[in-house]
Design a protein around this motif. Structure first.
Motif, mmCIF file in Angstrom:
data_model
loop_
_atom_site.group_PDB
_atom_site.id
_atom_site.type_symbol
_atom_site.label_atom_id
_atom_site.label_comp_id
_atom_site.label_asym_id
_atom_site.label_seq_id
_atom_site.Cartn_x
_atom_site.Cartn_y
_atom_site.Cartn_z
ATOM 1 N N SER A 134 51.706 32.102 40.364
ATOM 2 C CA SER A 134 50.252 32.312 40.351
ATOM 3 C C SER A 134 49.628 31.473 41.455
ATOM 4 N N VAL A 135 48.398 31.837 41.842
ATOM 5 C CA VAL A 135 47.651 30.937 42.726
ATOM 6 C C VAL A 135 47.422 29.590 42.037
ATOM 7 N N TYR A 141 42.601 24.062 38.987
ATOM 8 C CA TYR A 141 41.216 24.295 38.533
ATOM 9 C C TYR A 141 41.063 23.661 37.157
ATOM 10 N N TYR A 147 49.059 25.291 32.329
ATOM 11 C CA TYR A 147 49.347 26.626 32.882
ATOM 12 C C TYR A 147 49.686 26.500 34.362
ATOM 13 N N PRO A 177 49.761 35.714 42.370
ATOM 14 C CA PRO A 177 48.494 36.444 42.335
ATOM 15 C C PRO A 177 47.336 35.576 41.878
ATOM 16 N N GLY A 178 46.146 35.992 42.312
ATOM 17 C CA GLY A 178 44.905 35.466 41.751
ATOM 18 C C GLY A 178 44.483 36.338 40.588
ATOM 19 N N MET A 179 43.198 36.641 40.491
ATOM 20 C CA MET A 179 42.669 37.324 39.302
ATOM 21 C C MET A 179 43.135 38.781 39.221
ATOM 22 N N PHE A 184 45.830 39.362 30.163
ATOM 23 C CA PHE A 184 46.030 37.925 30.380
ATOM 24 C C PHE A 184 44.871 37.081 29.847
ATOM 25 N N ARG A 188 44.479 34.572 26.777
ATOM 26 C CA ARG A 188 44.078 33.179 27.058
ATOM 27 C C ARG A 188 42.929 32.738 26.129
ATOM 28 N N PHE A 199 34.770 37.402 32.370
ATOM 29 C CA PHE A 199 35.517 36.697 33.428
ATOM 30 C C PHE A 199 35.696 37.588 34.664
ATOM 31 N N GLN A 237 37.644 36.703 45.299
ATOM 32 C CA GLN A 237 38.089 35.383 44.822
ATOM 33 C C GLN A 237 38.543 34.588 46.043
HETATM 34 C C1 8X3 Z 1 46.020 33.226 36.702
HETATM 35 C C2 8X3 Z 1 45.294 33.368 37.985
HETATM 36 O O1 8X3 Z 1 43.049 33.192 39.149
HETATM 37 O O2 8X3 Z 1 43.017 33.943 36.823
HETATM 38 O O3 8X3 Z 1 47.371 33.065 36.965
HETATM 39 O O4 8X3 Z 1 43.518 31.631 37.329
HETATM 40 S S1 8X3 Z 1 43.632 33.027 37.799
#
Ligand code: 8X3
Ligand code: NDP
Length: 247
Positions: A134-135, A141, A147, A177-179, A184, A188, A199, A237
């Motif tokens: 993931s990013v 953040y 995570y 990947p980002g969003m 997912f 979460r 979101f 993003q």
């Molecule tokens: C989750 C990516 O950008 O939603 O792995 O945090 S993000």
């Protein structure tokens, strides 16, 4: 015909990967806990898709499920290590330790264990391993704590495997990947669909199919080409910079 084992094929990126690999003529073993989702996918995708039901945290269940696969699906050419989750967005000081354990058990321990199990045959078949990092592996953040840590493990593990597997012909890639709008963020947020909708609202996020295209592209490069790592974000993003706490 080549065979991909895709963990977490009941939803999101994994489900889209199953569709993409089947579309490209592969056989797919798709794993997950939700039997009915895998059966529905099998009905849609046909006999080249083989459901394999188990919880990735249960090694004994995994080994039985893999041992019970029809002979034609037992040789894996591409392992897509995709199953994973985030639980909550609380700051570390407010976080639930059981949620941390579940993320580590799922995203780290289970992924490492399956990779270890399949390495001998991946080496024998000069196969490929594609990891869903993931990013969050690279950009911290608030509330990402464990995570992000698990995804940093996935990225670094992929790069380390590349080093260890030099000369074997096995290819290893970390996809970051980002969003991506999947289940997912519902997961979460403990099943809160509205929180997930909020979101992604106005973001025009990536889809599972966008990432599946990338995974398939990586897996179908010529045998001498290894994509080491790839970051993919929606255009809307980007990097947010530092936060400063003022006293
Ligand atoms: C989750 C990516 O950008 O939603 O792995 O945090 S993000
Ligand atoms: P989804 O929630 O849509 O899919 C997650 C998949 O993982 C499901 O198929 C689920 O299957 C499976 N899974 C989770 N826990 C277990 C378990 N204990 N045993 C078996 N299978 C399990 O999320 P995504 O498709 O978005 O996520 C896929 C991967 O991509 C994850 O590793 C995630 O961290 C990563 N990622 C996602 C991003 C995003 O923005 N969506 C961004 C960057 C990376 P089931 O519940 O049926 O068991």
């Amino acid at each position: 015909m080549k065979t991909a084992l895709i963990t977490g094929a009941t939803s999101g990126i994994g489900e889209a990967c199953a569709r993409a690999f089947i579309g490209a003529g592969w056989q797919v073993v798709g794993t997950g806990r939700r039997t009915e989702r895998l059966e529905r996918l099998a009905a849609e995708l046909g006999e080249r898709f083989q459901p394999c039901v188990y919880d990735v945290r249960d090694e004994a269940a995994r080994d039985s499920a893999l041992a019970a696969l029809p002979q034609a699906f037992r040789g894996i050419d591409c392992l897509v290590n995709n199953a994973g989750l985030a639980l909550g967005s609380a700051k570390a000081q407010d976080a639930d330790l059981d949620a941390w354990r579940t993320m580590i058990d799922t995203n780290v321990t289970a992924l490492a264990s399956l990779t270890h199990k399949l390495l001998p045959q991946l080496i024998e078949r000069r196969g490929a391993i594609v990891m869903l990092s993931s990013v969050a592996a690279t950009y911290p953040y608030t509330g990402g704590n464990i995570y992000g840590g698990t995804k940093a493990f996935v990225r670094q593990f992929a790069l380390g495997l590349r080093s260890d597997l030099a000369g074997t012909g096995v290819r290893v890639t970390s996809i970051e990947p980002g969003m991506v709008e999947t289940e997912f963020t519902v997961v979460r947020n403990g099943g809160d669909q509205a929180a997930s909708d909020n979101f992604y609202a106005g973001v025009n996020p990536l889809t599972g199919a966008d990432i599946a295209d990338v995974v398939l592209w990586v897996a179908t490069q010529p045998p001498h080409v290894n994509i080491n790592a790839l970051e993919v974000m929606p255009v809307n993003q980007s990097f947010a910079g530092f936060q400063v706490a003022r006293e």
